[in-house]
Design a protein around this motif. Structure first.
Motif, mmCIF file in Angstrom:
data_model
loop_
_atom_site.group_PDB
_atom_site.id
_atom_site.type_symbol
_atom_site.label_atom_id
_atom_site.label_comp_id
_atom_site.label_asym_id
_atom_site.label_seq_id
_atom_site.Cartn_x
_atom_site.Cartn_y
_atom_site.Cartn_z
ATOM 1 N N SER A 112 0.804 -1.227 0.000
ATOM 2 C CA SER A 112 0.000 0.000 0.000
ATOM 3 C C SER A 112 0.836 1.275 0.000
ATOM 4 C CB SER A 112 -0.917 0.032 1.230
ATOM 5 O OG SER A 112 -1.781 -1.059 1.240
ATOM 6 N N GLY A 113 2.138 1.137 0.043
ATOM 7 C CA GLY A 113 2.964 2.349 0.053
ATOM 8 C C GLY A 113 4.032 2.339 1.139
ATOM 9 N N GLY A 114 3.982 1.334 1.976
ATOM 10 C CA GLY A 114 5.066 1.129 2.929
ATOM 11 C C GLY A 114 5.188 2.196 3.999
ATOM 12 N N ALA A 115 6.387 2.238 4.585
ATOM 13 C CA ALA A 115 6.624 3.114 5.740
ATOM 14 C C ALA A 115 6.488 4.593 5.364
ATOM 15 C CB ALA A 115 7.998 2.827 6.328
ATOM 16 N N ALA A 116 6.884 4.962 4.149
ATOM 17 C CA ALA A 116 6.793 6.374 3.747
ATOM 18 C C ALA A 116 5.331 6.821 3.740
ATOM 19 C CB ALA A 116 7.421 6.572 2.366
ATOM 20 N N GLY A 159 3.780 -8.182 4.056
ATOM 21 C CA GLY A 159 5.017 -8.030 3.282
ATOM 22 C C GLY A 159 6.200 -7.491 4.067
ATOM 23 N N ILE A 160 6.071 -7.387 5.377
ATOM 24 C CA ILE A 160 7.169 -6.817 6.174
ATOM 25 C C ILE A 160 8.191 -7.920 6.498
ATOM 26 C CG2 ILE A 160 7.770 -5.586 8.309
ATOM 27 C CD1 ILE A 160 5.028 -4.282 8.218
ATOM 28 N N THR A 161 9.459 -7.556 6.395
ATOM 29 C CA THR A 161 10.551 -8.497 6.663
ATOM 30 C C THR A 161 11.417 -7.940 7.798
ATOM 31 O OG1 THR A 161 11.987 -7.336 5.132
ATOM 32 C CG2 THR A 161 10.678 -9.155 4.212
ATOM 33 N N ALA A 162 12.372 -8.754 8.232
ATOM 34 C CA ALA A 162 13.302 -8.330 9.287
ATOM 35 C C ALA A 162 14.042 -7.054 8.861
ATOM 36 C CB ALA A 162 14.303 -9.440 9.572
ATOM 37 N N GLU A 163 14.359 -6.974 7.577
ATOM 38 C CA GLU A 163 15.122 -5.822 7.076
ATOM 39 C C GLU A 163 14.264 -4.549 7.037
ATOM 40 O OE1 GLU A 163 14.984 -8.879 5.408
ATOM 41 O OE2 GLU A 163 16.864 -9.428 6.400
ATOM 42 N N ILE A 164 12.993 -4.720 6.693
ATOM 43 C CA ILE A 164 12.110 -3.549 6.515
ATOM 44 C C ILE A 164 11.497 -3.083 7.839
ATOM 45 C CG2 ILE A 164 9.975 -2.770 5.377
ATOM 46 C CD1 ILE A 164 10.480 -4.875 3.222
ATOM 47 N N VAL A 189 3.507 4.197 14.840
ATOM 48 C CA VAL A 189 3.529 2.730 14.826
ATOM 49 C C VAL A 189 3.689 2.207 16.246
ATOM 50 C CG1 VAL A 189 4.909 0.715 14.143
ATOM 51 C CG2 VAL A 189 4.275 2.440 12.452
ATOM 52 N N ILE A 190 2.797 1.324 16.657
ATOM 53 C CA ILE A 190 2.858 0.766 18.020
ATOM 54 C C ILE A 190 3.606 -0.572 18.010
ATOM 55 C CG2 ILE A 190 0.490 -0.203 17.861
ATOM 56 C CD1 ILE A 190 0.259 0.474 20.902
ATOM 57 N N THR A 191 3.408 -1.363 16.960
ATOM 58 C CA THR A 191 4.118 -2.626 16.790
ATOM 59 C C THR A 191 3.939 -3.027 15.330
ATOM 60 O OG1 THR A 191 4.378 -4.871 17.712
ATOM 61 C CG2 THR A 191 2.141 -4.111 17.405
ATOM 62 N N VAL A 192 4.672 -4.061 14.914
ATOM 63 C CA VAL A 192 4.631 -4.477 13.513
ATOM 64 C C VAL A 192 4.203 -5.946 13.467
ATOM 65 C CG1 VAL A 192 6.323 -5.185 11.752
ATOM 66 C CG2 VAL A 192 6.287 -2.826 12.544
#
Ligand SMILES: O=C(O)C(=O)C[C@H](O)[C@H](O)COP(=O)(O)O
Length: 212
Positions: free
Chosen positions: A140-144, A163-168, A178-181
């Motif tokens: 949807s557009g990610g962290a930005a 779609g979130i990974t350890a790197e992202i 953001v409270i948690t991922v």
């Protein structure tokens, strides 16, 4: 904020990452949950996408001390009812519908509904949800994108998932809203099939060490 929402906030603050789990085989549920909790991730979302999910939730609640078990893929009143019967600490939805939000009003289980646009976020805020999932986050557009919502809507905090990974993950965790991922990278299918609980604990510990 309602008492139910305050309870949800306290749960989501427990760890920087919530493992989102799809478990087909009930025999894997307890060792998997133990491996994740041992690594430092006590808040677990078990999706109701599999036939085994209710038994997995029952088994983890009965046998894994310190696990805080919620349900995922809760789409409707029935999913919420099952979650409540199972004693889930929370229920997560990939979206929100009027019927689901109506059912949530009468449920003891706190709901984390999802939005992915400013209008959806505002709609849920009007319904009393200052905690929301942002789904599907990366697509949807990610962290930005999510960070940009913090200026006009600072009162809403999110659990981005999808779609979130350890790197992202760190790029989300540094956002004020953001409270948690949420994510599944700590329990990849191959490690689950190999019953490599030590490797899952290692991935869980790495995720737990990220800063929220
Ligand atoms: O089941 C739900 O309620 C959902 O909204 C979907 C999950 O959040 C994603 O399946 C996360 O999976 P990953 O993309 O592997 O992190």
């Amino acid at each position: 904020m309602s008492e139910r929402q305050a309870g949800l906030e306290a749960i989501l603050k427990q760890a920087p990452v919530v493992p989102v789990l799809v478990i087909d085989d009930v025999a894997l549920a307890v060792p998997l949950a133990r491996a994740l909790v041992e690594g430092g991730l006590p808040v677990l979302e078990i999706t109701l996408r599999t036939k085994a999910a209710p038994d997995c939730i029952r088994a983890i609640r009965a046998e894994v001390k310190n696990a805080i078990v919620g349900s995922g893929t809760v789409l409707d009143a029935q999913g919420l009812e099952i979650s409540e019967e199972l004693g889930c600490a929370f229920a997560v939805s990939p979206g929100a519908t009027p019927a689901l939000l109506d059912a949530a009003k009468g449920s003891k289980t706190p709901l984390l509904p999802a939005s992915r646009s400013p209008s959806e976020t505002m709609f849920l805020l009007e319904k009393g949800y200052a905690l929301q999932k942002f789904f599907p986050a990366e697509q949807s557009g990610g962290a930005a994108y999510l960070g940009a919502l913090a200026s006009p809507l600072p009162q809403v905090r999110f659990c981005p998932t999808g779609g979130i990974t350890a790197e992202i993950a760190p790029s989300y965790l540094k956002l004020a809203n953001v409270i948690t991922v949420g994510g599944s990278w700590m329990a990849p299918k191959a490690l689950l099939a190999a019953k490599d609980w030590a490797a899952i604990t290692k991935l869980s510990a790495a995720a737990a060490s990220l800063k929220a």
